[in-house]
Design a protein around this motif. Structure first.
Motif, PDB file in Angstrom:
ATOM      1  N   ARG A 179       4.377   6.222   3.533  1.00  0.00           N
ATOM      2  CA  ARG A 179       4.859   6.066   2.151  1.00  0.00           C
ATOM      3  C   ARG A 179       4.546   4.655   1.664  1.00  0.00           C
ATOM      4  O   ARG A 179       3.512   4.086   1.966  1.00  0.00           O
ATOM      5  CB  ARG A 179       6.353   6.398   2.052  1.00  0.00           C
ATOM      6  CG  ARG A 179       6.724   7.751   2.627  1.00  0.00           C
ATOM      7  CD  ARG A 179       6.054   8.887   1.863  1.00  0.00           C
ATOM      8  NE  ARG A 179       6.386  10.198   2.441  1.00  0.00           N
ATOM      9  CZ  ARG A 179       5.890  11.337   2.005  1.00  0.00           C
ATOM     10  NH1 ARG A 179       5.045  11.347   0.992  1.00  0.00           N
ATOM     11  NH2 ARG A 179       6.233  12.473   2.574  1.00  0.00           N
ATOM     12  N   VAL A 180       5.480   4.075   0.903  1.00  0.00           N
ATOM     13  CA  VAL A 180       5.267   2.714   0.410  1.00  0.00           C
ATOM     14  C   VAL A 180       5.394   1.741   1.576  1.00  0.00           C
ATOM     15  O   VAL A 180       6.313   1.847   2.397  1.00  0.00           O
ATOM     16  CB  VAL A 180       6.302   2.364  -0.679  1.00  0.00           C
ATOM     17  CG1 VAL A 180       6.140   0.911  -1.115  1.00  0.00           C
ATOM     18  CG2 VAL A 180       6.152   3.304  -1.868  1.00  0.00           C
ATOM     19  N   HIS A 207      -3.965  14.190   3.446  1.00  0.00           N
ATOM     20  CA  HIS A 207      -3.743  12.856   4.001  1.00  0.00           C
ATOM     21  C   HIS A 207      -4.299  11.812   3.044  1.00  0.00           C
ATOM     22  O   HIS A 207      -5.457  11.890   2.631  1.00  0.00           O
ATOM     23  CB  HIS A 207      -4.428  12.710   5.359  1.00  0.00           C
ATOM     24  CG  HIS A 207      -4.034  13.757   6.356  1.00  0.00           C
ATOM     25  ND1 HIS A 207      -2.836  13.741   7.019  1.00  0.00           N
ATOM     26  CD2 HIS A 207      -4.684  14.876   6.785  1.00  0.00           C
ATOM     27  CE1 HIS A 207      -2.758  14.775   7.824  1.00  0.00           C
ATOM     28  NE2 HIS A 207      -3.872  15.486   7.707  1.00  0.00           N
ATOM     29  N   LEU A 208      -3.481  10.825   2.690  1.00  0.00           N
ATOM     30  CA  LEU A 208      -3.880   9.734   1.804  1.00  0.00           C
ATOM     31  C   LEU A 208      -3.582   8.423   2.499  1.00  0.00           C
ATOM     32  O   LEU A 208      -2.468   8.210   2.989  1.00  0.00           O
ATOM     33  CB  LEU A 208      -3.123   9.813   0.477  1.00  0.00           C
ATOM     34  CG  LEU A 208      -3.338   8.655  -0.511  1.00  0.00           C
ATOM     35  CD1 LEU A 208      -4.788   8.619  -0.979  1.00  0.00           C
ATOM     36  CD2 LEU A 208      -2.389   8.777  -1.702  1.00  0.00           C
ATOM     37  N   GLY A 268     -10.272  -2.521   0.629  1.00  0.00           N
ATOM     38  CA  GLY A 268     -10.532  -1.536   1.668  1.00  0.00           C
ATOM     39  C   GLY A 268     -10.936  -0.198   1.083  1.00  0.00           C
ATOM     40  O   GLY A 268     -10.979  -0.016  -0.145  1.00  0.00           O
ATOM     41  N   VAL A 269     -11.227   0.754   1.961  1.00  0.00           N
ATOM     42  CA  VAL A 269     -11.655   2.089   1.550  1.00  0.00           C
ATOM     43  C   VAL A 269     -10.421   2.962   1.326  1.00  0.00           C
ATOM     44  O   VAL A 269      -9.605   3.154   2.232  1.00  0.00           O
ATOM     45  CB  VAL A 269     -12.556   2.730   2.614  1.00  0.00           C
ATOM     46  CG1 VAL A 269     -12.935   4.150   2.214  1.00  0.00           C
ATOM     47  CG2 VAL A 269     -13.810   1.886   2.818  1.00  0.00           C
ATOM     48  N   VAL A 270     -10.262   3.471   0.101  1.00  0.00           N
ATOM     49  CA  VAL A 270      -9.183   4.415  -0.190  1.00  0.00           C
ATOM     50  C   VAL A 270      -9.640   5.790   0.283  1.00  0.00           C
ATOM     51  O   VAL A 270     -10.720   6.255  -0.091  1.00  0.00           O
ATOM     52  CB  VAL A 270      -8.840   4.426  -1.690  1.00  0.00           C
ATOM     53  CG1 VAL A 270      -7.766   5.475  -1.982  1.00  0.00           C
ATOM     54  CG2 VAL A 270      -8.371   3.043  -2.139  1.00  0.00           C
ATOM     55  N   ARG A 271      -8.815   6.438   1.089  1.00  0.00           N
ATOM     56  CA  ARG A 271      -9.223   7.667   1.777  1.00  0.00           C
ATOM     57  C   ARG A 271      -8.278   8.815   1.448  1.00  0.00           C
ATOM     58  O   ARG A 271      -7.058   8.682   1.525  1.00  0.00           O
ATOM     59  CB  ARG A 271      -9.234   7.424   3.292  1.00  0.00           C
ATOM     60  CG  ARG A 271      -9.472   8.647   4.130  1.00  0.00           C
ATOM     61  CD  ARG A 271      -9.779   8.248   5.563  1.00  0.00           C
ATOM     62  NE  ARG A 271      -8.703   7.502   6.183  1.00  0.00           N
ATOM     63  CZ  ARG A 271      -7.738   8.049   6.932  1.00  0.00           C
ATOM     64  NH1 ARG A 271      -7.730   9.351   7.132  1.00  0.00           N
ATOM     65  NH2 ARG A 271      -6.802   7.300   7.471  1.00  0.00           N
ATOM     66  N   THR A 272      -8.858   9.963   1.083  1.00  0.00           N
ATOM     67  CA  THR A 272      -8.114  11.204   0.885  1.00  0.00           C
ATOM     68  C   THR A 272      -8.800  12.307   1.669  1.00  0.00           C
ATOM     69  O   THR A 272      -9.988  12.549   1.487  1.00  0.00           O
ATOM     70  CB  THR A 272      -8.049  11.603  -0.599  1.00  0.00           C
ATOM     71  OG1 THR A 272      -7.434  10.550  -1.346  1.00  0.00           O
ATOM     72  CG2 THR A 272      -7.234  12.878  -0.786  1.00  0.00           C
ATOM     73  N   ASP A 273      -8.070  12.959   2.574  1.00  0.00           N
ATOM     74  CA  ASP A 273      -8.614  14.026   3.404  1.00  0.00           C
ATOM     75  C   ASP A 273      -7.755  15.276   3.282  1.00  0.00           C
ATOM     76  O   ASP A 273      -6.523  15.183   3.197  1.00  0.00           O
ATOM     77  CB  ASP A 273      -8.655  13.611   4.881  1.00  0.00           C
ATOM     78  CG  ASP A 273      -9.722  12.574   5.168  1.00  0.00           C
ATOM     79  OD1 ASP A 273     -10.752  12.586   4.474  1.00  0.00           O
ATOM     80  OD2 ASP A 273      -9.513  11.750   6.079  1.00  0.00           O
ATOM     81  N   GLY A 308       0.824  -1.200   0.000  1.00  0.00           N
ATOM     82  CA  GLY A 308       0.000   0.000   0.000  1.00  0.00           C
ATOM     83  C   GLY A 308       0.857   1.247   0.000  1.00  0.00           C
ATOM     84  O   GLY A 308       2.093   1.198  -0.044  1.00  0.00           O
ATOM     85  N   TYR A 309       0.175   2.384   0.070  1.00  0.00           N
ATOM     86  CA  TYR A 309       0.858   3.675   0.099  1.00  0.00           C
ATOM     87  C   TYR A 309       0.038   4.651   0.932  1.00  0.00           C
ATOM     88  O   TYR A 309      -1.197   4.655   0.873  1.00  0.00           O
ATOM     89  CB  TYR A 309       1.032   4.236  -1.315  1.00  0.00           C
ATOM     90  CG  TYR A 309       1.700   5.595  -1.324  1.00  0.00           C
ATOM     91  CD1 TYR A 309       3.080   5.706  -1.294  1.00  0.00           C
ATOM     92  CD2 TYR A 309       0.932   6.764  -1.318  1.00  0.00           C
ATOM     93  CE1 TYR A 309       3.698   6.953  -1.274  1.00  0.00           C
ATOM     94  CE2 TYR A 309       1.545   8.013  -1.295  1.00  0.00           C
ATOM     95  CZ  TYR A 309       2.922   8.100  -1.274  1.00  0.00           C
ATOM     96  OH  TYR A 309       3.523   9.333  -1.248  1.00  0.00           O
ATOM     97  N   GLY A 310       0.719   5.475   1.710  1.00  0.00           N
ATOM     98  CA  GLY A 310       0.080   6.522   2.484  1.00  0.00           C
ATOM     99  C   GLY A 310       0.999   7.718   2.581  1.00  0.00           C
ATOM    100  O   GLY A 310       2.211   7.607   2.401  1.00  0.00           O
TER     101      GLY A 310
END
Length: 632
Positions: free
Chosen positions: A294-295, A625-626, A595-600, A288-290
């Protein structure tokens, strides 16, 4: 014929108005822009809309607008009449219907008027056939029978029949049957009702047969059952046992069949337990990535029947920019017949935060138990309660980052935090007892829309337990989810405190920080805490809350508006509402199979004066925020 009578002249008016309104327009190109319901008193608008197929779609400008279908709308009127008849209002009429096209001719606004009429009322209601039962059981059964005088609500009356029968089934009456009989009352527009119960003889569970198991021992399956042969027959025991079997990861399917033999006289009910086994060895790869970690990548191997007896062995590893490490664990699900499971684990983790890095190596051994299981009733998911008691022994090493150390000019600050004033390092051993309680009662663990969850953790670290630290830590969290149509209102409240004689008595890595994608969005990770020389150094008390409005947009796409509030304080039990930091923002959610991909996007409403980031005063008042998964 009665329904047609009830709908006249409404249906005729519908036909005339809709033909006039839609004219020669292609019906497939006309969308429902609005739907109003007038005149209802007994039923709410939400109850009426629930039986209708015609809807208006979302409230946002880009939301999908369902097409208008004339036949479907007329069927909706029939369904409304049936709903009223079922609730005791057989003379309810759809008395007024209006349909207005917009200027473009591609949208229609509908208005339904309802004349509910007078109800058919219950003149009397009796419960018969239970006089020979124990007095306390009679009282419980009669408590479920409503008082006379109300409308003849068939839905409620059927619920009475169901509850009376289930109560009998839960008290050994496996052959119980319950009927509802109706006759005209003495007064006009009234009925006399009789609920007749036929309990039959008291029965017990008979021989238990297990089928479908090949690699999982029969004794393991039987251990999950809450009843034994010759125990009094109770339907709730069957439901609870099915729930316990379904919670076993090594099973795909579980069913318990205990139908009373025909004739209604058997007092020993045979039981058949049918299971279907799943894969016992599993390998999972994750990536995943956030914006924070990060990765990221992970791997987990699990054996769900390690050495038999449903003993579970797991080995896992994870890597990301902020944490990496590995762990192994072993769970012995049964300790005799106590209901407790034995859990052991060992791990080694490295964490990299904006302020410090830490290494934790150690393990824990403890007991866990699931309890408070209840049967599902009225469509609600039964709560899942878990209690864990553990002994923890860990070696900790942590270090303030060199670039941060350069900005801390006060040597006393480092010493007070238990850090070496020269290199910013600290170390020690945590020996602690931990007690954790969790209750989860949501409809979906990954993306809940209804229900609640609560959790609490108490940790007591003492030198007498094999460590060098001396502190007590308590954290609590509550979450709630309330559906409003398709929209969900979600809320969370967290708090925690560390009680110690001094800051150096607790590990620096245990201190509280806020900020990031899951708390006080608008700040970066770990940026909200007490400051020393402009640097966040964590604190011993934390309070954090969030409120979200989750609105569906189209298909898997959703939108969110949120408000976050919280702060961290230096002392123990030191929180004050007046000192809260706040942020607000909006985001996008996209549901995927993983899952739910989230961007705030969060905006600071109360910025922190004097905060330094990379040695410079913080000037950015927002963050993007991702991540994957809901914020809570």
């Amino acid at each position: 014929m009665q329904l047609l009578r009830l709908l006249r002249p409404g249906v005729l008016l519908v036909v005339v108005l809709l033909i006039a309104a839609t004219g020669c327009h292609d019906e497939s190109g006309v969308h429902v822009l609005g739907l109003e319901i007038e005149g209802q008193r007994v039923l709410s608008t939400e109850e009426i809309r629930a039986v209708m197929t015609t809807t208006t779609g979302g409230v946002l400008p880009w939301s999908s607008r369902p097409p208008f279908n004339r036949e479907t709308f007329q069927e909706d009127l029939v369904r409304i009449a049936r709903l009223y008849e079922a609730r005791g209002y057989p003379d309810a009429r759809v008395s007024v219907v209006a349909a207005d096209l917009n200027e473009k001719g591609d949208g229609i606004r509908l208005r339904i008027g309802i004349d509910e009429g007078e109800p058919i009322r219950i003149e009397s209601i009796r419960l018969e056939g239970v006089d020979d039962l124990p007095v306390d059981l009679q009282a419980r059964l009669r408590a479920n029978v409503p008082d006379a005088g109300g409308p003849r609500d068939r839905e409620r009356l059927l619920e009475v029949v169901r509850v009376v029968r289930e109560t009998l089934l839960d008290h050994g009456y496996a052959h119980a049957q319950v009927e509802l009989n109706e006759s005209p009352g003495a007064a006009p527009r009234t009925v006399a009702l009789t609920v007749t119960a036929t309990p039959g003889p008291v029965a017990v569970f008979g021989d238990i047969t297990v089928v479908g198991n090949a690699r999982i021992g029969e004794d393991v399956i039987r251990r999950q059952l809450t009843f034994r042969p010759d125990d009094v027959y109770r339907q709730r025991d069957i439901i609870r046992s099915e729930r316990r079997l379904s919670s076993i990861q090594a099973l795909q399917f579980a069913n318990i069949d205990a139908p009373p033999p025909e004739g209604g006289t058997a007092t020993r009910i045979p039981v058949t337990v049918t299971v279907a086994e799943d894969l016992l060895r599993r390998l999972e790869l994750r990536a995943g990535y956030g914006t924070e970690d990060r990765v990221r990548a992970g791997i987990e191997w699990a054996h769900l029947n390690f050495g038999g007896g449903l003993r579970q062995f797991t080995a896992a590893a994870r890597w990301s920019a902020i944490d990496r490490g590995a762990s192994v664990g072993l769970v012995q699900p049964y300790l005799g017949r106590t209901g407790w499971s034995l859990e052991t684990s060992a791990s080694s983790w490295w964490r990299s935060e904006a302020i410090y890095t830490s290494e934790t190596t150690g393990g824990r051994v403890g007991l866990s138990r699931r309890f408070g299981e209840r049967a599902m009733r009225f469509g609600a998911r039964a709560p899942s309660d878990v209690l864990r008691v553990s002994y923890v022994i860990e070696r900790l090493r942590y270090m303030v980052r060199p670039e941060v150390l350069e900005d801390v000019t006060n040597v006393d600050t480092l010493i007070a935090l238990g850090l070496d004033p020269i290199d910013g390092r600290g170390r020690g051993t945590k020996g602690a007892l931990a007690v954790e309680y969790e209750r989860t009662a949501t409809d979906n663990l990954a993306n809940p829309s209804r229900g609640y969850s609560v959790s609490a953790l108490w940790e007591e670290a003492r030198p007498t337990l094999g460590g060098t630290f001396d502190y007590r830590k308590l954290t609590m969290e509550a979450r709630g989810y309330v559906p409003l149509g398709g929209t969900v209102v979600a809320g969370r409240l967290r708090t925690g405190t560390i009680v110690a004689e001094s800051d150096g008595d607790a590990p620096f890595s245990e201190r509280f920080f806020l900020g990031g994608s899951t708390s006080l969005r608008g700040w970066g990770r770990f940026q909200v805490s007490p400051l020393r020389d402009g640097i966040p150094v964590g604190g011993r008390t934390m309070l954090d809350g969030s409120l979200e409005l989750r609105v569906p947009v189209r298909g898997p796409l959703g939108a969110v508006a949120f408000v976050d509030a919280g702060n961290v304080w230096s002392g123990s039990l030191d929180a004050t509402v007046s000192g809260l930091r706040t942020s607000a923002g909006a985001g996008i959610r996209y549901a995927t199979p993983i899952g739910v991909v989230r961007t705030d996007i969060g905006v600071q409403l109360t910025p922190i004066d004097g905060l330094l980031i990379d040695g410079e005063p913080e000037s950015r008042r927002w963050r993007l925020h991702l991540s994957i998964g809901q914020a809570f």
